[in-house]
Design an enzyme around this catalytic site. Structure first.
Site, PDB file in Angstrom:
ATOM      1  N   CYS A  55      35.018  16.623  29.437  1.00  0.00           N
ATOM      2  CA  CYS A  55      35.828  16.397  28.248  1.00  0.00           C
ATOM      3  C   CYS A  55      35.231  15.297  27.358  1.00  0.00           C
ATOM      4  O   CYS A  55      34.249  14.656  27.719  1.00  0.00           O
ATOM      5  CB  CYS A  55      37.233  15.998  28.670  1.00  0.00           C
ATOM      6  N   ALA A  58      34.749  11.974  28.960  1.00  0.00           N
ATOM      7  CA  ALA A  58      33.576  11.931  29.841  1.00  0.00           C
ATOM      8  C   ALA A  58      32.304  11.684  29.036  1.00  0.00           C
ATOM      9  O   ALA A  58      31.393  10.978  29.479  1.00  0.00           O
ATOM     10  CB  ALA A  58      33.456  13.235  30.625  1.00  0.00           C
ATOM     11  N   ARG A  89      27.723   8.205  37.753  1.00  0.00           N
ATOM     12  CA  ARG A  89      26.572   8.796  37.056  1.00  0.00           C
ATOM     13  C   ARG A  89      25.221   8.149  37.378  1.00  0.00           C
ATOM     14  O   ARG A  89      24.221   8.474  36.780  1.00  0.00           O
ATOM     15  CB  ARG A  89      26.818   8.819  35.541  1.00  0.00           C
ATOM     16  N   HIS A 187      30.408  12.059  22.792  1.00  0.00           N
ATOM     17  CA  HIS A 187      29.140  11.421  22.402  1.00  0.00           C
ATOM     18  C   HIS A 187      29.221  10.994  20.940  1.00  0.00           C
ATOM     19  O   HIS A 187      28.858   9.876  20.583  1.00  0.00           O
ATOM     20  CB  HIS A 187      27.959  12.398  22.533  1.00  0.00           C
TER      21      HIS A 187
END
Lengths: 537, 462
Positions: A55, A58, A89, A187
């Site tokens: 999503c 994230a 991550r 992003h």
């Protein structure tokens, strides 16, 4: 097996009609005789489909903000969102000041039912106060989760009040999970605010050393960024900032002093790259440090850009010495890998980048795609003007960078720029389809059903994907490698990374463990006998 | 490592978490749903939730974790998720062909108020297929609550009392434990020759064998028929109050199956209690083989007690597991000084009691005072340890950061364990599990003793 349109249709025919119509647009078989091959991307996933997508939160906190080590990242929401993006991550980070390294901390407002009913602003304010008291960070980020947007908490106002109270920057990101159609929206949201509020706030007017560069879209997973930095520093570059792997708020503030921006993961950070060019006149160069040739080409392109004799000589010297060191080792692994086939599906750039490395190992990529790419990632940046903005993309606030009158400076003359653009990918990015062989398949937002079907049809020797697919693939007896987290190995970038990848992939092929899948009794009849003239004895 | 954590403890009143010791309801619901045979868990919300939960469960079990999502976008958040859920139901049954679809909600769908049961009622579900659901808002409880709620949904949607007289069989709700633990509990019950239904049962699902073929729905899991039949059982054993007592209570209300709430059978006392309950309820002798196992365990406990007697320990994790581990380390003569769970822990006033009361009662009996907290976080635990160091830290993988920062031997137990393998196959419950725990505790401490020993103190026999 040769893939063709009829076989693809057979797979699609198993879908309900509506789903079939949709999915058809997300898949094509590469045909170079066709001038353009359009793919649908960055559109909604079909409800009920088992997708690998995440999503907006994230993408924003998980990918872009999380690795910045000297900021405290507060997640405003119920506990899960903060928890899942906590150390998962593998963004390695090492701080000069251990008291300002928050990489292993997870801070959440842990919203409770009453916060949903009465609003969570007060709680968020208190959490910020506590964070300031305990950690004394130089800056804070606030990331919104789904319910925050729904109940209308004004995070911006909380951030503003906290800035006034504590005298440090508090950045608020409206990256609620439902925004956009995947991580990609997040992003963009993160890029906008870093650009608007952080980059360029540093006091440096000029970089302290020659050949200053920023490395964008490198998240230092498994230490990738460190390997790239090692090579760049050896050649003589000055790395101003890395966004955002092992990144620091202090360095990012001065990102405007770079003479060139390198873009590794195009998808997650191309917005910042473009805005830096608009605001400060700094061009960006698409690089790929995955694969030996990719690394060499990127280094040579950089040398062409700076056009400095000494730098060029040093570039070649470093390439030569690195090659001499790694090639014999790499060749050993190549013998194991040669002739094998791969599927390569991950993220926003890796699906493309790793194909180079596969090909250097003699492995052909039969199928590739991205989880959260846009059309240009497949078709090249030239198609950007033709991409229609849909309702889901319109929901992401647009930030337009403007020329910084004081600091804007052309780093190369317009003539020189045009000349360079003909030689190197400055401000340019060729889509995945240009690098793939005819007959190979490109799939956007590959789902579980298609994964199984394509594997059954093409039987690849290796499938590089994420954790959610990994064991599905392995259960089919096929070597599988995570390319988000590298299966807890790495680095895979640069020269050392190529060797490490070759080693890991070879290990996957050569492991004796695969030979035990079929038990010995499955190949032998229970009763052993011999046939004589009288019959079976 | 964790250099920003100060020793000085300041009061935190915000209710925010720093380094949580819990996560949200939906992942627990997803895990429970995997314990139904041929069931596809479905996450009703944004796709990020589903992705995160699958990621996390997959890392813990190292096995496929399949689940679908309603794939919300901003539009569905504004107009409600009915259309997305109905499309999901259609697509899931057409493409992935489960027998059951188990829907859980997320904080998003709870906040906008989607009425999932109404949506299911008006959805087109094929004959013989089943859709169940649980409300699992992430802003209530924890992953343990979510596990409990999905298990409750199994009861409310499926369990039926169809016989005039209850069968001589026991329902076992194992709680949020590994498939290896579920297998071990089933072995104990089987060895007593008692008919049983375990639900949910993820053994066979997230520890499925490697055959060279992927099975979307492996052989494991409780069948719908079995869950239906739980209403005809004579007794329900709810193992672990936090994960299991609510579904057991509901089954009692719905089908009049009385429930016994026991501790998760970790360690000798809790295993004794499980076997005694079965023995007394079903008039069965404890079989010789279990008596031998118990005897072996006690033998090991006495043989090795000097390795851990009096050693201080900090324990954190999920409440049912922490309760069991605390009881067991007390049986070994160890001294728990910090005990913490992230899950909110009930209250002293409620009928069920509270986590803190349970732990404190055990500690008081042993004459120990300790820091005990529910709804705590690992930042608190770390600060406690800085102020009062311990000889051993026991908890899930997240504990490794504290263990490194404070240079403490660390033993991994619970959920999640993301950095080691095999743990989900090997039980920590029952007498066998207790033996394994002793091996883990003493190996952890003795490896450390070896590592720290000076040359002249380095010994062959320990």
């Amino acid at each position: 097996m040769e893939m063709n349109e009829a076989k693809l249709q057979e797979i699609l025919d198993q879908y309900p009609a509506k789903v079939q119509k949709n999915r058809k647009k997300h898949i094509f078989i590469k045909r170079s005789e066709l001038e353009s091959q359009q793919i649908e991307a960055n559109t909604r996933t079909i409800p009920g489909i088992i997708t690998n997508r995440g999503c907006a939160y994230a993408g924003c906190k998980g990918v872009v903000l999380g690795p910045i080590k000297d900021m405290v990242h507060i997640v405003h929401g119920p506990i899960g969102c903060g928890y899942y993006a906590w150390n998962t991550r593998r963004n390695k980070a090492k701080s000069d000041d251990p008291k300002q390294n928050f990489i292993n901390y997870c801070i959440s407002t842990d919203m409770q039912e009453s916060d949903i009913v009465f609003g969570g602003e007060k709680k968020l304010t208190k959490v910020i106060d506590e964070v300031m008291e305990i950690f004394k960070p130089k800056a804070i980020t606030l990331s919104a989760t789904c319910p925050v947007g729904l109940i209308g908490d004004d995070m911006g106002a909380v951030a503003k009040a906290a800035e006034a109270k504590h005298g440090v920057q508090v950045l608020s990101f409206s990256c609620e999970g439902y925004k956009g159609v995947s991580q990609s929206a997040g992003h963009h949201i993160a890029n906008n605010i870093l650009m608007e509020k952080v980059i360029g706030t540093g006091e440096q007017e000029e970089a302290p050393a020659k050949f200053p560069i920023n490395l964008l879209g490198e998240y230092n997973i498994g230490g990738d960024g460190w390997e790239v930095e090692r090579i760049l520093k050896e050649i003589g570059y000055h790395v101003v900032s890395v966004m955002t792997g092992d990144g620091s708020y202090e360095a990012i503030k001065n990102a405007h002093t770079a003479e060139l921006n390198l873009v590794q993961c195009h998808r997650s950070i191309n917005y910042i790259a473009e805005m830096l060019e608009t605001k400060y006149g700094t061009p960006w160069l698409k690089v790929n440090f995955i694969g030996i040739q990719g690394t060499i080409e990127s280094l040579r392109n950089m040398a062409l850009y700076f056009d400095d004799k000494e730098l060029t000589l040093k570039t070649e010297a470093v390439i030569a010495s690195e090659l001499a060191r790694i090639e014999p080792v790499f060749e050993q692994y190549k013998k194991i890998c040669e002739g094998k086939t791969a599927f390569c599906f991950v993220g926003g750039s890796r699906g493309h980048h790793f194909q180079n490395l596969f090909s250097e190992l003699g492995i052909e990529t039969l199928l590739a795609g991205y989880e959260f790419a846009h059309r240009d990632d497949y078709e090249g940046r030239d198609v950007i003007p033709t991409i229609k903005t849909d309702a889901d993309s319109k929901n992401i606030p647009h930030y337009t960078a403007e020329v910084d009158e004081k600091r804007f400076r052309l780093k190369v003359s317009p003539e020189k720029l045009e000349e360079l653009k003909a030689k190197i990918p400055l401000g340019q990015y060729n889509g995945m389809r240009f690098d793939m062989k005819d007959g190979s398949i490109i799939v956007d937002d590959l789902n579980h059903f298609e994964t199984e079907e394509f594997i059954k049809l093409l039987k690849p020797d290796i499938f590089t994907s994420g954790i959610k697919d990994k064991y599905v693939i392995q259960k089919m007896g096929i070597n599988s490698k995570q390319l988000h987290s590298y299966d807890y190995s790495g680095p895979y970038a640069g020269f050392n990374g190529a060797v490490k990848f070759a080693e890991d992939i070879s290990m996957g092929f050569a492991s004796p463990t695969w030979n035990f899948i079929t038990p010995p009794w499955k190949n032998q009849p229970l009763l052993e006998g011999s046939v004589t003239e009288e019959g079976v004895a | 490592m964790l250099d920003c954590t100060p020793k000085e403890i300041t009061e935190r009143k915000s209710g925010g978490m720093i380094n949580p010791a819990k996560t949200c309801q939906p992942i627990g619901a997803m895990y429970a749903a995997l314990g139904i045979h041929k069931c596809l868990p479905h996450s009703h919300g944004s796709q990020g939730c589903c992705s995160y939960h699958r990621m996390h469960l997959t890392r813990h079990f190292r096995d496929p974790v399949m689940a679908s999502t309603s794939c919300f976008t901003e539009g569905s958040s504004v107009f409600g998720g009915g259309a997305n859920l109905k499309a999901s139901i259609q697509n899931v049954f057409h493409i992935y062909k489960p027998d059951v679809m188990a829907i859980h909600t997320t904080c998003l769908t709870e906040t906008i108020g989607d009425d999932v049961s109404s949506i299911i009622k008006t959805a087109d579900v094929a004959e013989g297929k089943l859709v169940i659901h649980a409300n699992t808002p992430s802003y209530v409880g924890s992953h343990i609550t979510g596990f409990s709620n999905m298990t409750k949904a199994m009861v409310s949607y499926i369990a039926e009392s169809t016989l005039p007289v209850k069968k001589e069989q026991v329902n076992i709700i194992p709680g949020f434990v590994n498939p290896g633990d579920m297998r071990e509990i089933k072995r104990l019950v089987k060895s007593m020759d008692i008919e049983y239904i375990m639900f949910p049962d993820t053994s066979g699902v997230v520890d499925s064998p490697m055959t060279g073929e992927f099975e979307m729905y492996p052989e494991g899991g409780t069948t719908v028929e079995q869950i239906k039949d739980t209403g005809n059982s004579q007794l329900t054993l709810a193992l672990g109050r936090f994960a299991s007592s609510d579904p057991a209570d509901l089954l009692n209300k719905q089908c009049e199956v009385p429930a016994a709430v026991l501790k998760t059978p970790i360690g000798i006392k809790a295993t004794d209690a499980l076997l005694m309950t079965l023995r007394n309820s079903f008039a069965r002798e404890i079989p010789k083989e279990l008596e031998i196992e118990r005897g072996q365990l006690v033998d090991i406990m006495t043989d090795t007690h000097f390795h851990f007697h009096g050693k201080t320990v900090a324990i954190f994790g999920d409440p049912d597991i922490v309760t069991g581990i605390t009881e067991f380390v007390l049986s070994l003569g160890m001294v728990p000084v910090h005990v913490l769970t992230g899950t909110p822990g009930g209250s002293s006033n409620s009928a069920a009691g509270s986590f803190e009361d349970d732990i404190n009662e055990m500690l008081t009996t042993a004459g120990i005072t300790a820091n005990v907290k529910s709804a705590g976080d690992l930042f608190t635990l770390h600060q406690w340890i800085k102020n009062q160091p311990v000889d051993l830290l026991i908890g899930n993988t997240y504990g490794k950061y504290i263990a490194r920062a404070e240079d403490i031997p660390f033993m991994r137990v619970g959920f999640p364990i993301l950095d080691r393998s095999v743990h989900s196959y090997l039980p920590i419950v029952g007498y066998q599990g207790a033996m394994r725990l002793i091996e883990m505790i003493s190996n952890t401490l003795l490896d450390r003793a070896d590592r720290d020993a000076k040359d002249e103190d380095f010994e062959l026999v320990m």
